[in-house]
Design a protein around this motif. Structure first.
Motif, PDB file in Angstrom:
ATOM      1  N   ILE A   1      15.223  62.841 103.777  1.00  0.00           N
ATOM      2  CA  ILE A   1      15.494  61.455 103.354  1.00  0.00           C
ATOM      3  C   ILE A   1      14.254  60.836 102.724  1.00  0.00           C
ATOM      4  O   ILE A   1      14.316  60.182 101.671  1.00  0.00           O
ATOM      5  N   LEU A   2      13.094  61.061 103.369  1.00  0.00           N
ATOM      6  CA  LEU A   2      11.841  60.496 102.850  1.00  0.00           C
ATOM      7  C   LEU A   2      11.480  61.104 101.492  1.00  0.00           C
ATOM      8  O   LEU A   2      11.171  60.378 100.535  1.00  0.00           O
ATOM      9  N   GLN A   3      11.549  62.425 101.388  1.00  0.00           N
ATOM     10  CA  GLN A   3      11.192  63.075 100.130  1.00  0.00           C
ATOM     11  C   GLN A   3      12.215  62.793  99.038  1.00  0.00           C
ATOM     12  O   GLN A   3      11.856  62.658  97.864  1.00  0.00           O
ATOM     13  N   GLY A   4      13.510  62.721  99.413  1.00  0.00           N
ATOM     14  CA  GLY A   4      14.534  62.390  98.428  1.00  0.00           C
ATOM     15  C   GLY A   4      14.342  60.996  97.855  1.00  0.00           C
ATOM     16  O   GLY A   4      14.490  60.780  96.649  1.00  0.00           O
ATOM     17  N   THR A   5      14.007  60.045  98.724  1.00  0.00           N
ATOM     18  CA  THR A   5      13.736  58.674  98.253  1.00  0.00           C
ATOM     19  C   THR A   5      12.543  58.653  97.312  1.00  0.00           C
ATOM     20  O   THR A   5      12.560  57.986  96.272  1.00  0.00           O
ATOM     21  N   GLY A   6      11.487  59.397  97.683  1.00  0.00           N
ATOM     22  CA  GLY A   6      10.316  59.457  96.808  1.00  0.00           C
ATOM     23  C   GLY A   6      10.611  60.101  95.474  1.00  0.00           C
ATOM     24  O   GLY A   6      10.114  59.654  94.422  1.00  0.00           O
ATOM     25  N   LEU A   7      11.445  61.148  95.472  1.00  0.00           N
ATOM     26  CA  LEU A   7      11.792  61.816  94.219  1.00  0.00           C
ATOM     27  C   LEU A   7      12.615  60.908  93.315  1.00  0.00           C
ATOM     28  O   LEU A   7      12.381  60.835  92.098  1.00  0.00           O
ATOM     29  N   VAL A   8      13.574  60.186  93.901  1.00  0.00           N
ATOM     30  CA  VAL A   8      14.393  59.271  93.102  1.00  0.00           C
ATOM     31  C   VAL A   8      13.536  58.144  92.531  1.00  0.00           C
ATOM     32  O   VAL A   8      13.670  57.776  91.343  1.00  0.00           O
ATOM     33  N   ALA A   9      12.637  57.597  93.362  1.00  0.00           N
ATOM     34  CA  ALA A   9      11.760  56.526  92.873  1.00  0.00           C
ATOM     35  C   ALA A   9      10.849  57.037  91.755  1.00  0.00           C
ATOM     36  O   ALA A   9      10.599  56.330  90.768  1.00  0.00           O
ATOM     37  N   THR A  10      10.352  58.273  91.908  1.00  0.00           N
ATOM     38  CA  THR A  10       9.490  58.839  90.874  1.00  0.00           C
ATOM     39  C   THR A  10      10.260  59.069  89.582  1.00  0.00           C
ATOM     40  O   THR A  10       9.755  58.812  88.478  1.00  0.00           O
ATOM     41  N   ALA A  11      11.510  59.554  89.695  1.00  0.00           N
ATOM     42  CA  ALA A  11      12.325  59.786  88.500  1.00  0.00           C
ATOM     43  C   ALA A  11      12.675  58.472  87.804  1.00  0.00           C
ATOM     44  O   ALA A  11      12.688  58.397  86.571  1.00  0.00           O
ATOM     45  N   ARG A  12      12.970  57.435  88.589  1.00  0.00           N
ATOM     46  CA  ARG A  12      13.319  56.138  87.997  1.00  0.00           C
ATOM     47  C   ARG A  12      12.143  55.521  87.259  1.00  0.00           C
ATOM     48  O   ARG A  12      12.318  54.875  86.217  1.00  0.00           O
ATOM     49  N   SER A  13      10.923  55.708  87.794  1.00  0.00           N
ATOM     50  CA  SER A  13       9.747  55.119  87.156  1.00  0.00           C
ATOM     51  C   SER A  13       9.272  55.912  85.945  1.00  0.00           C
ATOM     52  O   SER A  13       8.413  55.437  85.191  1.00  0.00           O
ATOM     53  N   GLY A  14       9.800  57.130  85.760  1.00  0.00           N
ATOM     54  CA  GLY A  14       9.378  57.959  84.640  1.00  0.00           C
ATOM     55  C   GLY A  14       8.142  58.787  84.900  1.00  0.00           C
ATOM     56  O   GLY A  14       7.646  59.482  84.007  1.00  0.00           O
ATOM     57  N   ALA A  15       7.617  58.737  86.152  1.00  0.00           N
ATOM     58  CA  ALA A  15       6.391  59.473  86.480  1.00  0.00           C
ATOM     59  C   ALA A  15       6.652  60.938  86.801  1.00  0.00           C
ATOM     60  O   ALA A  15       5.706  61.703  86.947  1.00  0.00           O
ATOM     61  N   LEU A  16       7.926  61.336  86.918  1.00  0.00           N
ATOM     62  CA  LEU A  16       8.228  62.731  87.228  1.00  0.00           C
ATOM     63  C   LEU A  16       7.814  63.642  86.079  1.00  0.00           C
ATOM     64  O   LEU A  16       7.366  64.772  86.304  1.00  0.00           O
ATOM     65  N   PHE A  17       7.971  63.156  84.845  1.00  0.00           N
ATOM     66  CA  PHE A  17       7.545  63.905  83.660  1.00  0.00           C
ATOM     67  C   PHE A  17       6.586  63.026  82.870  1.00  0.00           C
ATOM     68  O   PHE A  17       7.012  62.221  82.040  1.00  0.00           O
ATOM     69  N   SER A  18       5.304  63.162  83.156  1.00  0.00           N
ATOM     70  CA  SER A  18       4.318  62.359  82.448  1.00  0.00           C
ATOM     71  C   SER A  18       4.211  62.855  81.003  1.00  0.00           C
ATOM     72  O   SER A  18       4.065  64.044  80.744  1.00  0.00           O
ATOM     73  N   GLY A  19       4.312  61.925  80.075  1.00  0.00           N
ATOM     74  CA  GLY A  19       4.219  62.280  78.661  1.00  0.00           C
ATOM     75  C   GLY A  19       5.548  62.509  77.988  1.00  0.00           C
ATOM     76  O   GLY A  19       5.590  62.677  76.766  1.00  0.00           O
ATOM     77  N   CYS A  20       6.645  62.517  78.738  1.00  0.00           N
ATOM     78  CA  CYS A  20       7.964  62.714  78.144  1.00  0.00           C
ATOM     79  C   CYS A  20       8.457  61.401  77.551  1.00  0.00           C
ATOM     80  O   CYS A  20       8.344  60.336  78.172  1.00  0.00           O
ATOM     81  N   THR A  21       9.025  61.464  76.357  1.00  0.00           N
ATOM     82  CA  THR A  21       9.437  60.244  75.660  1.00  0.00           C
ATOM     83  C   THR A  21      10.668  59.603  76.281  1.00  0.00           C
ATOM     84  O   THR A  21      10.871  58.396  76.163  1.00  0.00           O
ATOM     85  N   VAL A  22      11.502  60.408  76.958  1.00  0.00           N
ATOM     86  CA  VAL A  22      12.735  59.861  77.548  1.00  0.00           C
ATOM     87  C   VAL A  22      12.684  59.923  79.075  1.00  0.00           C
ATOM     88  O   VAL A  22      13.718  59.978  79.731  1.00  0.00           O
ATOM     89  N   ALA A  23      11.474  59.926  79.648  1.00  0.00           N
ATOM     90  CA  ALA A  23      11.338  60.050  81.107  1.00  0.00           C
ATOM     91  C   ALA A  23      11.957  58.863  81.830  1.00  0.00           C
ATOM     92  O   ALA A  23      12.520  59.020  82.920  1.00  0.00           O
TER      93      ALA A  23
END
Length: 437
Positions: A126-148
């Protein structure tokens, strides 16, 4: 190894276990390609293509999930929450007396600790899933991607909750699949799923090195990497099998007209007693400052220093810290997993002694002395193996998750050796021809 598998397929019940294990592996790999609801799959694929193998801070977790993390699939978290929960419970067993008492109770205590591990796995998922979703929403999951920032188009709370629940349920299913392999398959289920996750990333990583190479259309780099991989596999097999055998003699006792004891055995102390745990600990600890710097705003001095020294794996400061942390955690994990006093007390209780060493405290001191001496080469070996991806980063301009890197090759070889040993032991239980030769 191939002989053991061929003999296993000729045995009907072992063949069923192997086919059942293969079926579970197929289900697991299918789950790593099913995207969770609320994710724009086209944007994810575009960002993955733009990343070109440079997975950044999330490379370790992505490797353990078989590439499912960056794809944001149902099994995105993979086996990592269970690994983390198991390590935490193992560390807490030394600190909390209740857990230590459960460990000494035998099978019933182990079953309770396993149940606690499952609960902690769900909480961490639950903790890691929440962090992954928050990271994906902020666009930080793929730094440098134009459509992150377009990976999660719907920012509603309900969508976020559904995504977290889906990934948590996927982790629970992965844990269940691993236990099915342990109970009804060839055993060692969690390790086999980890093996499959890492091995699944090998072909794409090797082909990426070939396509990025310049010498003979990349084939020279490709062949060099394969040669280095074979040498590393041989080295890892040699060290993983190496052990110091401490001879133990049991005194002969007369009970009635029968004599008991008088046998000789040994205590096997492996050179790499800690396994791959120190590498995982060191990698995770070095990811923390880089992760904090990535989510912090502004251009402060400490953030700039971390980004220039602790993010790129080929910096001398990063290499030095990584090596020293591996050596430290190797000694730390061996100290908490092997208790010389407890071993000495058990030997004394059953009339055992090391020839030339008095029973009791002198035995514990001798075991601690030998353990410290063999831990040094084991820790240095782990540090050198873990630095191979860094050398590849400089030599081949590969990503930090080099296919024959430290963590991956240690797990691949370790799980492979353990699986072959289990198959051979089950073959010996069904065929006694080996005892008659």
């Amino acid at each position: 190894m191939l002989t053991a598998f061929a003999r296993a397929f000729k045995t009907p019940d072992l063949r069923k276990k192997l086919l059942f294990t293969l079926g579970i592996i197929v289900v697991y790999r299918v789950g790593t390609h099913i995207p969770i609801p609320g994710v724009d799959y086209k944007s994810v694929q575009e960002c993955v293509d733009q990343a070109s193998g440079n997975q950044g801070l999330f490379g370790l977790v992505n490797m353990f999930s078989g590439g499912a993390l960056l794809q944001i699939t149902v099994f995105a978290l993979g086996i990592m929450p269970y690994i983390t929960a198991s390590i935490i419970l193992q560390l807490l067993t030394v600190v909390i007396p209740r857990l230590e008492a459960l460990k000494k109770e035998g099978q019933s205590g182990t079953a309770k600790i396993t149940q606690y591990t499952r609960y902690l796995t769900i909480a961490l998922a639950i903790l890691q899933g929440t962090g992954l979703v928050a990271t994906a929403r902020s666009g930080a999951l793929f730094s440098g991607c134009t459509v992150a920032s377009q990976i999660v188009p719907d920012r509603a709370i309900f969508t976020t909750i559904v995504m977290v629940i889906t990934m948590t349920a996927g982790t629970a299913v992965v844990m269940w699949l691993g236990e099915l392999i342990t109970d009804r398959g060839i055993g060692n289920g969690m390790s086999i799923l980890m093996f499959i996750s890492i091995a699944a990333t090998f072909p794409s990583a090797l082909w990426a090195i070939k396509t990025q190479g310049d010498l003979a259309d990349g084939w020279i780099e490709f062949g060099t990497v394969l040669a280095v991989g074979l040498v590393m596999v041989g080295l890892v097999v040699f060290v993983e099998q190496a052990q110091r055998r401490i001879p133990v003699q049991y005194a002969k006792r007369m009970i009635g007209r029968r004599s008991y004891g008088g046998t000789s055995t040994y205590i096997p102390l492996k050179v790499n007693q800690a396994g791959v745990i120190p590498v995982i600990f060191a990698s995770s600890l070095l990811y923390i400052p880089a992760l904090i710097a990535q989510f912090s705003s502004g251009t402060s001095g400490w953030k700039t220093w971390i980004e220039s020294h602790l993010v790129t794996g080929n910096h001398p400061i990063y290499i030095t810290l990584y090596f020293l942390l591996i050596v430290f955690f190797a000694f730390f994990y061996v100290a908490i997993s092997f208790n010389p006093e407890e071993v000495a007390d058990n030997m004394k209780k059953y009339g055992g002694f090391i020839p030339g060493i008095r029973a009791g405290r002198p035995t514990a001191e001798y075991l601690g002395y030998v353990l410290n001496r063999i831990t040094w080469p084991g820790s240095l070996y782990l540090g050198l193996i873990a630095l191979v991806p860094t050398m590849a980063l400089v030599g081949f301009e590969a990503n930090q998750n080099f296919p024959f890197g430290g963590t991956s090759i240690l797990i691949i070889v370790g799980v492979g050796l353990e699986t072959v040993k289990q198959i051979e032991s089950q073959l010996q239980q069904r065929n006694y021809e080996g005892f008659l030769r």
